[in-house]
Motif scaffolding. Structure first.
Motif, PDB file in Angstrom:
ATOM      1  N   GLY A 251       0.289  -1.549   0.158  1.00  0.00           N
ATOM      2  CA  GLY A 251      -0.271  -0.194  -0.335  1.00  0.00           C
ATOM      3  C   GLY A 251       0.949   1.024  -0.081  1.00  0.00           C
ATOM      4  N   GLU A 252       1.974   1.159   0.776  1.00  0.00           N
ATOM      5  CA  GLU A 252       2.831   2.582   0.636  1.00  0.00           C
ATOM      6  C   GLU A 252       3.367   2.365  -0.266  1.00  0.00           C
ATOM      7  OE1 GLU A 252       5.195   1.538   4.310  1.00  0.00           O
ATOM      8  OE2 GLU A 252       4.507   2.419   5.705  1.00  0.00           O
ATOM      9  N   ALA A 253       3.829   1.244  -1.416  1.00  0.00           N
ATOM     10  CA  ALA A 253       4.187   1.746  -3.019  1.00  0.00           C
ATOM     11  C   ALA A 253       3.133   2.537  -3.639  1.00  0.00           C
ATOM     12  CB  ALA A 253       4.882   0.424  -3.400  1.00  0.00           C
ATOM     13  N   VAL A 254       1.580   1.842  -3.325  1.00  0.00           N
ATOM     14  CA  VAL A 254       0.698   1.642  -4.531  1.00  0.00           C
ATOM     15  C   VAL A 254       0.464   3.421  -4.186  1.00  0.00           C
ATOM     16  CG1 VAL A 254      -1.323   2.242  -4.725  1.00  0.00           C
ATOM     17  CG2 VAL A 254      -0.399   0.112  -4.713  1.00  0.00           C
ATOM     18  N   LEU A 255       0.918   3.970  -2.726  1.00  0.00           N
ATOM     19  CA  LEU A 255       0.996   5.699  -2.443  1.00  0.00           C
ATOM     20  C   LEU A 255       1.400   6.039  -3.522  1.00  0.00           C
ATOM     21  CD1 LEU A 255      -0.742   7.788  -0.663  1.00  0.00           C
ATOM     22  CD2 LEU A 255       0.081   7.587   0.811  1.00  0.00           C
ATOM     23  N   ASP A 256       2.875   5.875  -2.918  1.00  0.00           N
ATOM     24  CA  ASP A 256       3.552   6.354  -3.666  1.00  0.00           C
ATOM     25  C   ASP A 256       3.301   6.602  -5.010  1.00  0.00           C
ATOM     26  OD1 ASP A 256       5.561   6.653  -1.641  1.00  0.00           O
ATOM     27  OD2 ASP A 256       6.904   5.167  -1.602  1.00  0.00           O
ATOM     28  N   ILE A 257       3.095   5.356  -6.223  1.00  0.00           N
ATOM     29  CA  ILE A 257       2.855   5.573  -7.022  1.00  0.00           C
ATOM     30  C   ILE A 257       1.391   6.590  -7.279  1.00  0.00           C
ATOM     31  CG2 ILE A 257       2.130   4.296  -9.627  1.00  0.00           C
ATOM     32  CD1 ILE A 257       3.672   1.479  -7.849  1.00  0.00           C
ATOM     33  N   ALA A 258       0.614   7.110  -6.816  1.00  0.00           N
ATOM     34  CA  ALA A 258      -0.542   7.569  -7.190  1.00  0.00           C
ATOM     35  C   ALA A 258       0.017   9.412  -6.946  1.00  0.00           C
ATOM     36  CB  ALA A 258      -1.776   7.874  -5.882  1.00  0.00           C
ATOM     37  N   GLN A 325      -8.166  -4.109  -2.095  1.00  0.00           N
ATOM     38  CA  GLN A 325      -8.687  -3.391  -3.075  1.00  0.00           C
ATOM     39  C   GLN A 325      -8.784  -2.106  -3.275  1.00  0.00           C
ATOM     40  OE1 GLN A 325     -10.622  -6.034  -5.261  1.00  0.00           O
ATOM     41  NE2 GLN A 325     -10.475  -3.709  -5.809  1.00  0.00           N
ATOM     42  N   HIS A 326      -9.270  -1.310  -2.111  1.00  0.00           N
ATOM     43  CA  HIS A 326     -10.221  -0.494  -2.408  1.00  0.00           C
ATOM     44  C   HIS A 326      -8.639   0.813  -2.873  1.00  0.00           C
ATOM     45  CE1 HIS A 326     -11.659   3.878  -0.678  1.00  0.00           C
ATOM     46  NE2 HIS A 326     -11.725   3.594  -1.641  1.00  0.00           N
ATOM     47  N   MET A 327      -6.980   0.271  -2.326  1.00  0.00           N
ATOM     48  CA  MET A 327      -6.474   1.361  -2.267  1.00  0.00           C
ATOM     49  C   MET A 327      -6.289   1.390  -4.093  1.00  0.00           C
ATOM     50  SD  MET A 327      -3.381   0.140   0.554  1.00  0.00           S
ATOM     51  CE  MET A 327      -3.547  -1.041   0.871  1.00  0.00           C
ATOM     52  N   VAL A 328      -6.038  -0.219  -4.709  1.00  0.00           N
ATOM     53  CA  VAL A 328      -5.504  -0.104  -5.782  1.00  0.00           C
ATOM     54  C   VAL A 328      -6.577   0.680  -6.788  1.00  0.00           C
ATOM     55  CG1 VAL A 328      -4.621  -1.892  -5.475  1.00  0.00           C
ATOM     56  CG2 VAL A 328      -6.041  -2.578  -6.163  1.00  0.00           C
ATOM     57  N   ARG A 329      -7.985   0.199  -6.354  1.00  0.00           N
ATOM     58  CA  ARG A 329      -8.823   1.224  -7.226  1.00  0.00           C
ATOM     59  C   ARG A 329      -8.765   2.405  -7.364  1.00  0.00           C
ATOM     60  NH1 ARG A 329     -15.138   2.061  -4.677  1.00  0.00           N
ATOM     61  NH2 ARG A 329     -14.703   0.025  -4.649  1.00  0.00           N
ATOM     62  N   GLN A 330      -8.394   3.106  -6.103  1.00  0.00           N
ATOM     63  CA  GLN A 330      -8.621   4.325  -6.316  1.00  0.00           C
ATOM     64  C   GLN A 330      -7.149   4.903  -7.282  1.00  0.00           C
ATOM     65  OE1 GLN A 330     -11.527   4.799  -5.902  1.00  0.00           O
ATOM     66  NE2 GLN A 330     -11.124   6.136  -3.578  1.00  0.00           N
ATOM     67  N   ALA A 331      -6.638   3.638  -6.876  1.00  0.00           N
ATOM     68  CA  ALA A 331      -4.806   4.367  -7.641  1.00  0.00           C
ATOM     69  C   ALA A 331      -5.106   4.471  -9.674  1.00  0.00           C
ATOM     70  CB  ALA A 331      -3.594   3.628  -7.200  1.00  0.00           C
ATOM     71  N   HIS A 332      -6.238   3.253  -9.466  1.00  0.00           N
ATOM     72  CA  HIS A 332      -6.303   3.551 -10.808  1.00  0.00           C
ATOM     73  C   HIS A 332      -7.320   4.694 -11.386  1.00  0.00           C
ATOM     74  CE1 HIS A 332      -4.812  -0.095 -12.880  1.00  0.00           C
ATOM     75  NE2 HIS A 332      -5.184  -0.718 -11.356  1.00  0.00           N
ATOM     76  N   GLU A 333      -7.795   5.098 -10.702  1.00  0.00           N
ATOM     77  CA  GLU A 333      -8.498   6.217 -11.036  1.00  0.00           C
ATOM     78  C   GLU A 333      -7.586   7.299 -10.975  1.00  0.00           C
ATOM     79  OE1 GLU A 333     -11.612   6.676 -11.352  1.00  0.00           O
ATOM     80  OE2 GLU A 333     -11.898   4.762 -11.288  1.00  0.00           O
ATOM     81  N   VAL A 334      -6.807   7.866 -10.665  1.00  0.00           N
ATOM     82  CA  VAL A 334      -5.303   8.930 -10.327  1.00  0.00           C
ATOM     83  C   VAL A 334      -4.620   8.378 -11.582  1.00  0.00           C
ATOM     84  CG1 VAL A 334      -3.756   9.381  -9.708  1.00  0.00           C
ATOM     85  CG2 VAL A 334      -5.422   8.914  -8.115  1.00  0.00           C
ATOM     86  N   GLN A 335      -4.612   7.304 -11.823  1.00  0.00           N
ATOM     87  CA  GLN A 335      -3.614   6.727 -13.268  1.00  0.00           C
ATOM     88  C   GLN A 335      -3.966   7.278 -14.174  1.00  0.00           C
ATOM     89  OE1 GLN A 335      -0.504   3.870 -12.835  1.00  0.00           O
ATOM     90  NE2 GLN A 335       1.027   5.374 -12.335  1.00  0.00           N
ATOM     91  N   ALA A 336      -5.406   7.229 -14.325  1.00  0.00           N
ATOM     92  CA  ALA A 336      -6.625   6.559 -16.222  1.00  0.00           C
ATOM     93  C   ALA A 336      -5.774   5.995 -16.577  1.00  0.00           C
ATOM     94  CB  ALA A 336      -7.333   8.147 -16.318  1.00  0.00           C
ATOM     95  N   GLY A 337      -5.813   6.320 -17.861  1.00  0.00           N
ATOM     96  CA  GLY A 337      -5.335   6.162 -19.310  1.00  0.00           C
ATOM     97  C   GLY A 337      -4.278   4.731 -19.087  1.00  0.00           C
ATOM     98  N   HIS A 338      -3.357   5.798 -18.274  1.00  0.00           N
ATOM     99  CA  HIS A 338      -1.896   5.465 -17.535  1.00  0.00           C
ATOM    100  C   HIS A 338      -1.961   3.831 -17.119  1.00  0.00           C
ATOM    101  CE1 HIS A 338       2.582   4.862 -18.040  1.00  0.00           C
ATOM    102  NE2 HIS A 338       2.545   4.916 -16.321  1.00  0.00           N
TER     103      HIS A 338
END
Ligand SMILES: Cc1cc2nc3c(=O)[nH]c(=O)nc-3n(C[C@H](O)[C@H](O)[C@H](O)COP(=O)(O)OP(=O)(O)OC[C@H]3O[C@@H](n4cnc5c(N)ncnc54)[C@H](O)[C@@H]3O)c2cc1C
Lengths: 374, 387
Positions: A251-258, A325-338
């Motif tokens: 999750g920390e990595a996902v947060l960094d990515i976002a 589940q929720h963390m990755v979903r929100q990160a996908h929203e941030v990155q959209a197409g990418h």
């Protein structure tokens, strides 16, 4: 006193582990391991063993480092951060600690030192074809066969690392009810055992293992006959907390990515992170992550302190499964197409998170367990 | 108020079903967004041409442009039936987006020339709007088109081009006037993909499909391939996005729901069938709710058309709801199925691995724009909040 901080030694371990995995298991390696035949790196595993991490929680006289769950927690958060695929949870924790708790002197002496050196992997085979989790779900039949043995008939699925395991730790039914489960050690090469790879979302090394009248002798039983689940259950609690820790690190990595993406990606003449909609998405990830970390640290501490912990463990894994589940979903929203492209690192986390969400019980299992523990 | 279909509409639905019975063997059904299998694509092309030959691709278009002049509800009914069977209709950027743009802002001559061809699927068009630096902010696009006699010279990089390798044309937007304001200087073109200077590189996606980087390097495009007026591109894109045909998006969810429901009726976990598990029932109820929400939003579009009403909330609400529902819907499917939802194939994978694939596909929800941006449209245009 209320103190949620890791000890100095734990912080040192955290630092060492972070540097170790950053160097030994960069994300490019994770990508290539995913599609490799083995699905993990034996070299990485052996390097971990040299650092005493493979047997971190084992007693020193058996080659371990007598570490606590909180020590393991620190290690798991770092493995999660870099998505290191290792047999640690399966072999070192679930199988190894079960053998330590329930195994005979001879079994422990024979297996544990070899396991902590990284030379032997033992794969727990618990789940069956309906995917249910718990003592009741163990249906694979172990039929008494003469004086000295049993015959196993049935199938296990989602067995991690069965392809490189020297032994399988199989939960089988020798009687009815929760006291009718017995644990057996079986070689994957034994007659009647078949190991089949299961293609899965995370390209994680998961297997189906079928047992076609496999003969096992009594000395392959771990713990008393019928006490299998009682032996296993406390270990599964520990493993659940470590699964939470792995999710926290990831999750920390996902947060960094976002957050990095929100800072770098510009639209309408400004970083998208300046839009409140994107700020809300990023803060959602931070909140999920933080709550998971708090609940998981509490559960780990209670395990180490020897306090009642059923409720805390269950709540931590319920939160972690939901957050994964929720963390990755929100990160996908941030990155959209990418975020939808294989070139982004996010998708590696997305796919692994699906495995973790269900590993060792899903949200509903653990919410129910929490209520049962009240 | 009357939320029923007329006998004529029921008859039309039957006609569509008969066509699908005859032309679509179940094993040829596939999702054109996420499958690159050559043989299936060959089938998809032939199948789509047959649909075109019946005039159904341009079902709603005026008859003078090769359409059948039928009301939008007929297209919606057709779309429901096609979605229900996962019919591999390809070329939607041509008969959908490009045609919609032409109808919204093409000259008479252009409409006469292009629409009949698009309706027959004589050209397979891909969409070349987004650029590496122009996603939500499409108007910041930097691909340029310079007039040179009877040609335009187009240069730039397009990204996320879906179906780029199946298509033979690119419907694209370029800046034809560098001095005009950002919304004024954009012109649309149809670019043949076999012209010198066009190249592509793959962008593989999480769903198992492929987008492309499309490089346009001094591509000389004949003037007659310009679409709409010079400088009229932005207006055209905006109107086409809002004025396209009524797609039965809900039918995708209804199909998934039906499959999951069937799985629950047949599958045991622990002591009983999944369908008898109270938690599973709640989750199935959630799925049914999402599918129903989307269905009513589709039906509302039909009703608005019939009553000549503008779309509700600036046309944004359906988009926001469907984009946000997609990952949630398939997360729920995962939970219903349990840990086996991670399996992709083989005898242990529930529903032939479809749940696993649908979940990965669900993160394509940003195609065509994000829900965050659409929420702002909802709030400003729909609710009158300050911009
Ligand atoms: C599967 C798929 C297929 C596609 N196919 C095509 C195709 O064929 N042709 C084509 O041209 N394009 C295609 N696209 C591109 C698609 O149109 C873009 O992904 C979309 O417009 C969003 O742009 P972006 O991905 O660059 O996100 P960005 O615009 O970079 O957005 C990043 C984040 O910023 C947020 N954001 C941006 N602006 C604002 C704002 N003003 N207020 C609040 N938040 C904001 C977004 O919501 C998102 O969270 C495709 C995309 C996908 C995923």
């Amino acid at each position: 006193m209320i103190d949620l901080e890791f000890s100095e030694q734990q912080q040192l371990l955290q630092h060492t582990a972070r540097n170790f995995f950053a160097a030994q298991c960069p994300i490019a390696k994770v990508r290539s391991l995913e599609t490799s035949d083995l699905g993990y790196s034996d070299e990485l595993w052996k390097s971990m063993a040299k650092l005493d991490w493979v047997g971190l929680s084992y007693p020193t006289e058996l080659g371990g480092a007598a570490g606590s769950i909180l020590d393991l927690y620190v290690l798991y958060a770092e493995m999660g951060r870099c998505l290191a695929p290792t047999p640690h949870l399966a072999s070192s924790v679930i199988a190894g600690e079960t053998i330590l708790r329930g195994g005979s002197e001879a079994q422990r002496g024979r297996l544990i030192p070899e396991m902590s050196r990284g030379d032997l992997i033992v794969a727990p085979a618990l789940t069956e074809s309906d995917g249910a989790y718990g003592a009741d779900a163990v249906q694979l039949v172990a039929q008494a066969d003469g004086e000295n043995g049993y015959r196993l008939e049935g199938a296990k699925i989602l067995v991690p690392y069965a392809h490189v395991a020297g032994q399988l730790l199989v939960a089988a039914r020798t009687g009815s009810g929760p006291d009718g489960v017995t644990l057996f050690l079986i070689e994957p090469g034994a007659k009647g055992v078949d190991v089949e790879k299961l293609g899965n979302i995370a390209n994680y090394p998961l297997f189906a293992v079928t047992f076609d009248g496999v003969a096992v002798s009594r000395d392959a039983i771990v713990g008393p006959v019928g006490a299998g689940w009682a032996t296993l259950e406390p270990v599964l609690d520990r493993a659940s907390v470590l699964q939470c820790a792995e999710i926290v690190g990831a999750g920390e990595a996902v947060l960094d990515i976002a957050v990095n993406y929100a800072q770098q990606r510009e639209q309408f003449g400004q970083p998208v992170g300046k839009f409140q909609a994107v700020q809300y998405l990023c803060s959602d990830i931070a909140i999920d992550l933080h709550l998971t970390s708090l609940l998981a640290r509490q559960a780990a501490w209670r395990l180490d302190a020897g306090l009642p912990h059923a409720r805390e463990v269950a709540l931590a894994k319920a939160q972690a499964s939901e957050s994964a589940q929720h963390m990755v979903r929100q990160a996908h929203e941030v990155q959209a197409g990418h975020g939808f492209m294989m070139e982004t690192d996010l998708q590696l986390y997305t796919r692994r998170a699906k495995h973790w969400e269900f590993n060792l019980g899903d949200v509903h299992h653990h919410l129910d367990a929490a209520v049962a523990a009240l | 108020m009357d939320i029923r279909f007329t006998p004529e509409q029921d008859a039309w639905r039957e006609e569509v079903r008969d066509f699908l019975d005859a032309e679509l063997p179940p094993e040829k059904a596939f999702d054109v967004e996420f499958d690159e299998d050559e043989a299936l694509w060959e089938f998809s092309h032939a199948f789509t041409k047959k649909v075109g030959a019946k005039g159904w691709l341009g079902l709603n278009w005026p008859t003078e442009y090769g359409g059948l002049g039928r009301p939008p509800i007929d297209r919606m009914i057709m779309s429901e039936e096609f979605e229900a069977r996962e019919a591999p209709l390809s070329g939607s950027i041509g008969w959908g987006l490009t045609a919609g743009s032409l109808l919204a802002g093409g000259t008479e001559e252009q409409k006469q020339h292009w629409l009949p061809k698009l309706g027959r699927m004589d050209l397979h068009v891909a969409e070349g709007l987004s650029e590496p630096a122009a996603g939500s902010d499409l108007a910041s696009l930097t691909t340029t088109a310079k007039r040179d006699g009877e040609h335009w010279v187009i240069s730039g990089e397009k990204t996320y081009t879906t179906w780029g390798t199946h298509a033979d044309w690119l419907f694209t937007a370029a800046r034809s006037d560098l001095t005009a304001s950002r919304h004024r200087g954009i012109t649309m073109f149809l670019v043949p993909l076999d012209l010198p200077g066009v190249s592509m590189s793959p962008m593989l996606n999480l769903g198992g499909g492929r987008q492309n980087h499309t490089f346009l390097d001094d591509v000389r495009v004949p003037h007659e391939y310009m679409i709409g007026e010079e400088g009229g591109g932005w207006h055209m894109i905006m109107n086409a996005f809002y004025g396209g045909g009524i797609h039965a998006g809900h039918a995708y969810y209804e199909r998934a729901f039906a499959a999951v429901l069937e799985h629950c009726k047949q599958t045991r976990r622990g002591d009983g069938l999944l369908i008898d598990d109270p938690i599973v029932r709640q989750q199935l109820g959630q799925l049914a709710l999402i599918a129903e929400q989307l269905k009513m939003l589709t039906y509302e579009s039909v009703s608005n058309f019939n009553n000549q009403k503008p779309p509700s909330f600036g046309g944004a609400i359906g988009v926001v709801v469907s984009k946000e529902a997609r990952p949630r819907f398939f997360e729920l499917c995962n939970r219903i199925v349990g840990p086996l939802c991670q399996l992709q194939e083989g005898r242990f994978a529930p529903m032939r691995g479809q749940v696993e694939a649908w979940y990965r596909h669900s993160y394509a929800n940003h195609a065509g724009g994000t829900s965050q941006v659409k929420r702002m449209v909802l709030a400003t245009r729909g609710l009158g909040l300050p911009r």
